[in-house]
Design a protein around this motif. Structure first.
Motif, PDB file in Angstrom:
ATOM      1  N   GLN A  24       5.917  -2.112 -10.155  1.00 45.20           N
ATOM      2  CA  GLN A  24       6.907  -1.939  -9.322  1.00 45.20           C
ATOM      3  C   GLN A  24       6.774  -1.016  -8.103  1.00 45.20           C
ATOM      4  O   GLN A  24       7.676  -0.815  -7.213  1.00 45.20           O
ATOM      5  CB  GLN A  24       8.008  -1.464 -10.163  1.00 45.20           C
ATOM      6  CG  GLN A  24       8.356  -2.034 -11.382  1.00 45.20           C
ATOM      7  CD  GLN A  24       7.439  -1.925 -12.540  1.00 45.20           C
ATOM      8  OE1 GLN A  24       6.767  -0.767 -12.663  1.00 45.20           O
ATOM      9  NE2 GLN A  24       7.846  -2.746 -13.518  1.00 45.20           N
ATOM     10  N   GLN A  25       5.500  -0.543  -7.905  1.00 44.68           N
ATOM     11  CA  GLN A  25       5.120   0.201  -6.659  1.00 44.68           C
ATOM     12  C   GLN A  25       3.911  -0.124  -5.902  1.00 44.68           C
ATOM     13  O   GLN A  25       2.835  -0.228  -6.452  1.00 44.68           O
ATOM     14  CB  GLN A  25       5.020   1.564  -7.225  1.00 44.68           C
ATOM     15  CG  GLN A  25       4.374   2.724  -6.059  1.00 44.68           C
ATOM     16  CD  GLN A  25       4.490   4.071  -6.523  1.00 44.68           C
ATOM     17  OE1 GLN A  25       4.217   4.460  -7.704  1.00 44.68           O
ATOM     18  NE2 GLN A  25       4.408   4.962  -5.640  1.00 44.68           N
ATOM     19  N   LEU A  26       4.177  -0.525  -4.639  1.00 46.07           N
ATOM     20  CA  LEU A  26       3.288  -1.295  -3.695  1.00 46.07           C
ATOM     21  C   LEU A  26       1.729  -0.299  -3.756  1.00 46.07           C
ATOM     22  O   LEU A  26       0.801  -0.922  -3.835  1.00 46.07           O
ATOM     23  CB  LEU A  26       3.875  -1.429  -2.361  1.00 46.07           C
ATOM     24  CG  LEU A  26       2.857  -2.078  -1.224  1.00 46.07           C
ATOM     25  CD1 LEU A  26       2.639  -3.663  -1.817  1.00 46.07           C
ATOM     26  CD2 LEU A  26       3.434  -2.100   0.048  1.00 46.07           C
ATOM     27  N   GLY A 173       6.662  -7.859  -1.370  1.00 49.83           N
ATOM     28  CA  GLY A 173       7.388  -6.537  -1.807  1.00 49.83           C
ATOM     29  C   GLY A 173       7.159  -6.235  -3.580  1.00 49.83           C
ATOM     30  O   GLY A 173       6.561  -6.929  -4.317  1.00 49.83           O
ATOM     31  N   ASP A 174       7.413  -4.762  -3.909  1.00 50.85           N
ATOM     32  CA  ASP A 174       7.201  -4.466  -5.024  1.00 50.85           C
ATOM     33  C   ASP A 174       8.406  -4.573  -6.079  1.00 50.85           C
ATOM     34  O   ASP A 174       8.393  -4.827  -7.108  1.00 50.85           O
ATOM     35  CB  ASP A 174       6.704  -2.984  -4.984  1.00 50.85           C
ATOM     36  CG  ASP A 174       7.349  -2.019  -4.145  1.00 50.85           C
ATOM     37  OD1 ASP A 174       8.615  -2.272  -3.947  1.00 50.85           O
ATOM     38  OD2 ASP A 174       6.928  -0.843  -3.707  1.00 50.85           O
ATOM     39  N   THR A 175       9.641  -4.178  -5.641  1.00 55.07           N
ATOM     40  CA  THR A 175      10.807  -4.204  -6.433  1.00 55.07           C
ATOM     41  C   THR A 175      11.867  -4.537  -5.779  1.00 55.07           C
ATOM     42  O   THR A 175      11.907  -4.485  -4.622  1.00 55.07           O
ATOM     43  CB  THR A 175      10.841  -2.754  -7.242  1.00 55.07           C
ATOM     44  OG1 THR A 175      11.824  -3.019  -8.316  1.00 55.07           O
ATOM     45  CG2 THR A 175      11.062  -1.716  -6.282  1.00 55.07           C
ATOM     46  N   GLY A 176      12.997  -5.183  -6.531  1.00 57.69           N
ATOM     47  CA  GLY A 176      14.166  -5.228  -5.959  1.00 57.69           C
ATOM     48  C   GLY A 176      14.356  -6.485  -4.988  1.00 57.69           C
ATOM     49  O   GLY A 176      14.750  -6.510  -3.870  1.00 57.69           O
ATOM     50  N   LEU A 177      13.197  -7.659  -5.523  1.00 57.11           N
ATOM     51  CA  LEU A 177      13.194  -8.614  -4.452  1.00 57.11           C
ATOM     52  C   LEU A 177      14.288  -9.487  -4.548  1.00 57.11           C
ATOM     53  O   LEU A 177      14.242 -10.521  -3.588  1.00 57.11           O
ATOM     54  CB  LEU A 177      11.697  -9.382  -4.992  1.00 57.11           C
ATOM     55  CG  LEU A 177      10.651  -8.381  -4.351  1.00 57.11           C
ATOM     56  CD1 LEU A 177       9.382  -9.415  -4.928  1.00 57.11           C
ATOM     57  CD2 LEU A 177      10.437  -8.245  -3.077  1.00 57.11           C
ATOM     58  N   ASP A 178      15.198  -9.478  -5.349  1.00 56.01           N
ATOM     59  CA  ASP A 178      16.216 -10.482  -5.640  1.00 56.01           C
ATOM     60  C   ASP A 178      17.025 -10.537  -3.941  1.00 56.01           C
ATOM     61  O   ASP A 178      17.309 -11.711  -3.758  1.00 56.01           O
ATOM     62  CB  ASP A 178      17.153 -10.553  -6.667  1.00 56.01           C
ATOM     63  CG  ASP A 178      16.807 -10.872  -8.023  1.00 56.01           C
ATOM     64  OD1 ASP A 178      15.476 -11.512  -7.802  1.00 56.01           O
ATOM     65  OD2 ASP A 178      17.088 -10.556  -9.103  1.00 56.01           O
ATOM     66  N   ALA A 194       5.737 -11.165  -4.949  1.00 53.45           N
ATOM     67  CA  ALA A 194       5.561  -9.804  -5.795  1.00 53.45           C
ATOM     68  C   ALA A 194       4.270  -9.286  -5.303  1.00 53.45           C
ATOM     69  O   ALA A 194       3.303 -10.038  -5.515  1.00 53.45           O
ATOM     70  CB  ALA A 194       6.053 -10.033  -7.262  1.00 53.45           C
ATOM     71  N   ALA A 195       4.334  -8.162  -5.288  1.00 58.69           N
ATOM     72  CA  ALA A 195       3.087  -7.350  -4.857  1.00 58.69           C
ATOM     73  C   ALA A 195       2.027  -7.676  -5.968  1.00 58.69           C
ATOM     74  O   ALA A 195       0.740  -7.614  -5.801  1.00 58.69           O
ATOM     75  CB  ALA A 195       3.173  -5.834  -4.398  1.00 58.69           C
ATOM     76  N   ALA A 196       2.379  -7.566  -7.200  1.00 61.81           N
ATOM     77  CA  ALA A 196       1.536  -7.684  -8.374  1.00 61.81           C
ATOM     78  C   ALA A 196       0.992  -9.004  -8.654  1.00 61.81           C
ATOM     79  O   ALA A 196       0.270  -9.296  -9.399  1.00 61.81           O
ATOM     80  CB  ALA A 196       2.238  -7.476  -9.749  1.00 61.81           C
ATOM     81  N   GLU A 197       1.450 -10.168  -7.618  1.00 63.02           N
ATOM     82  CA  GLU A 197       0.953 -11.350  -7.829  1.00 63.02           C
ATOM     83  C   GLU A 197       0.447 -11.941  -6.806  1.00 63.02           C
ATOM     84  O   GLU A 197      -0.165 -12.969  -6.745  1.00 63.02           O
ATOM     85  CB  GLU A 197       2.150 -12.349  -8.406  1.00 63.02           C
ATOM     86  CG  GLU A 197       3.055 -12.251  -9.661  1.00 63.02           C
ATOM     87  CD  GLU A 197       4.143 -12.724  -9.741  1.00 63.02           C
ATOM     88  OE1 GLU A 197       4.655 -13.610  -8.870  1.00 63.02           O
ATOM     89  OE2 GLU A 197       4.789 -12.658 -10.819  1.00 63.02           O
TER      90      GLU A 197
END
Length: 301
Positions: A24-26, A173-178, A194-197
């Motif tokens: 959840q953190q870039l 982005g990392d979190t709160g993407l909705d 999402a940054a993780a993807e």
């Protein structure tokens, strides 16, 4: 705790290394990927630290930012290298724990920190033909009211202008993407990942311009490639402090006004990054962390 590996899981026969970060953190995601790129074919474990009796624990671990994971693995007897990827986070673990903090050599670092320099991408080249804008957005540790106000307010106008000026805009982005997806839904030429993807480093190699929340991951990306960087409006205390520190030396414009022509006509690399020099040694933090992790794997304390 999130586990991120850059290679398929392998059987746990022989020494393996656990790679873990905060998805959840870039900064955390980028830091782990950049270190992992220097680990070659080193076997990686997907054990999450909750080993059951009879399971094989990793021989060593790199944990980015997740203090609880670091403590849990240490209690299990796993040698851990703890890496703090961003400023404004919790203090590093006690001296008995091997720990590092991402921090550039051209800025004075907080007392007690063990700085690595910036963690640069493994591949520094950029595509000869580049187009579009990469927008790296971090809402980690940002008050929800600030994140929502930006997502539902200035972001849409900024993305529209990025598409008009550069042809497309990829938001990572990392979190709160909705709310980000809702604000940009239906806009042509816009994608949200999402940054993780997403592979932000490769996306940057193809992009014409980088707009980014004030983060070390973005600063390292631009400095390493001597590429233009524009800061998004800083959100939250940590981003404001980082932006203030960086802009003491580096001329980073702010994307506060999307219609400002100067925003889309960035300074040359020398104008923007000349004050900090080439920074080759300072950008080898990922190699240094990977080397320390290999040593920890082969010769645990």
């Amino acid at each position: 705790m999130a586990v991120l590996t850059t290679a398929p899981a392998v059987p746990t026969a022989g020494p393996t290394v656990l790679l873990a970060c905060r998805e959840q953190q870039l900064d955390s995601v980028l830091a782990l990927r950049r270190v992992a790129a220097h680990l070659g074919d080193l076997p990686r474990s997907t054990d999450n630290g909750h080993a059951l009796p009879g399971q094989t624990l990793p021989a060593a671990a790199l944990v980015c930012d997740e203090e609880a994971t670091t403590a849990r693995l240490a209690r299990l007897g796993v040698p851990v290298l703890h890496l703090r990827s961003a400023p404004g986070a919790a203090p590093l673990p006690a001296d008995r724990m091997l720990s590092r903090a991402q921090w550039p050599g051209w800025l004075e670092h907080p007392a007690g920190d063990r700085p690595t320099g910036l963690l640069a991408p493994a591949r520094l080249s950029r595509r000869r033909e580049r187009h579009g804008t990469l927008l790296l957005l971090s809402f980690w540790d940002v008050p929800p009211s600030e994140a929502e106000a930006f997502a539902t307010g200035p972001l849409s106008a900024l993305v529209r202008e990025a598409v008009r000026r550069t042809g497309s805009c990829t938001v990572v982005g990392d979190t709160g993407l909705d709310p980000v997806r809702e604000a940009t839904a239906g806009l042509p030429g816009v994608t949200v990942d999402a940054a993780a993807e997403a592979d932000a480093d490769e996306l940057h190699a193809r992009a014409e311009l980088l707009l980014a929340s004030p983060t070390w991951g973005a600063v390292a990306l631009a400095q390493a490639r001597r590429a233009p960087l524009v800061f998004l409006p800083a959100l939250g205390t940590a981003q404001r402090e980082l932006a203030e520190r960086v802009t003491r030396l580096v001329r980073v414009p702010s994307a506060a006004d999307p219609t400002d022509p100067a925003l889309w006509q960035p300074s040359s690399a020398e104008e923007q990054w000349g004050a900090v020099g080439p920074g080759l040694d300072d950008l080898r933090g990922a190699q240094g962390v990977a080397r320390t992790l290999r040593q920890l794997l082969l010769a645990p304390p």
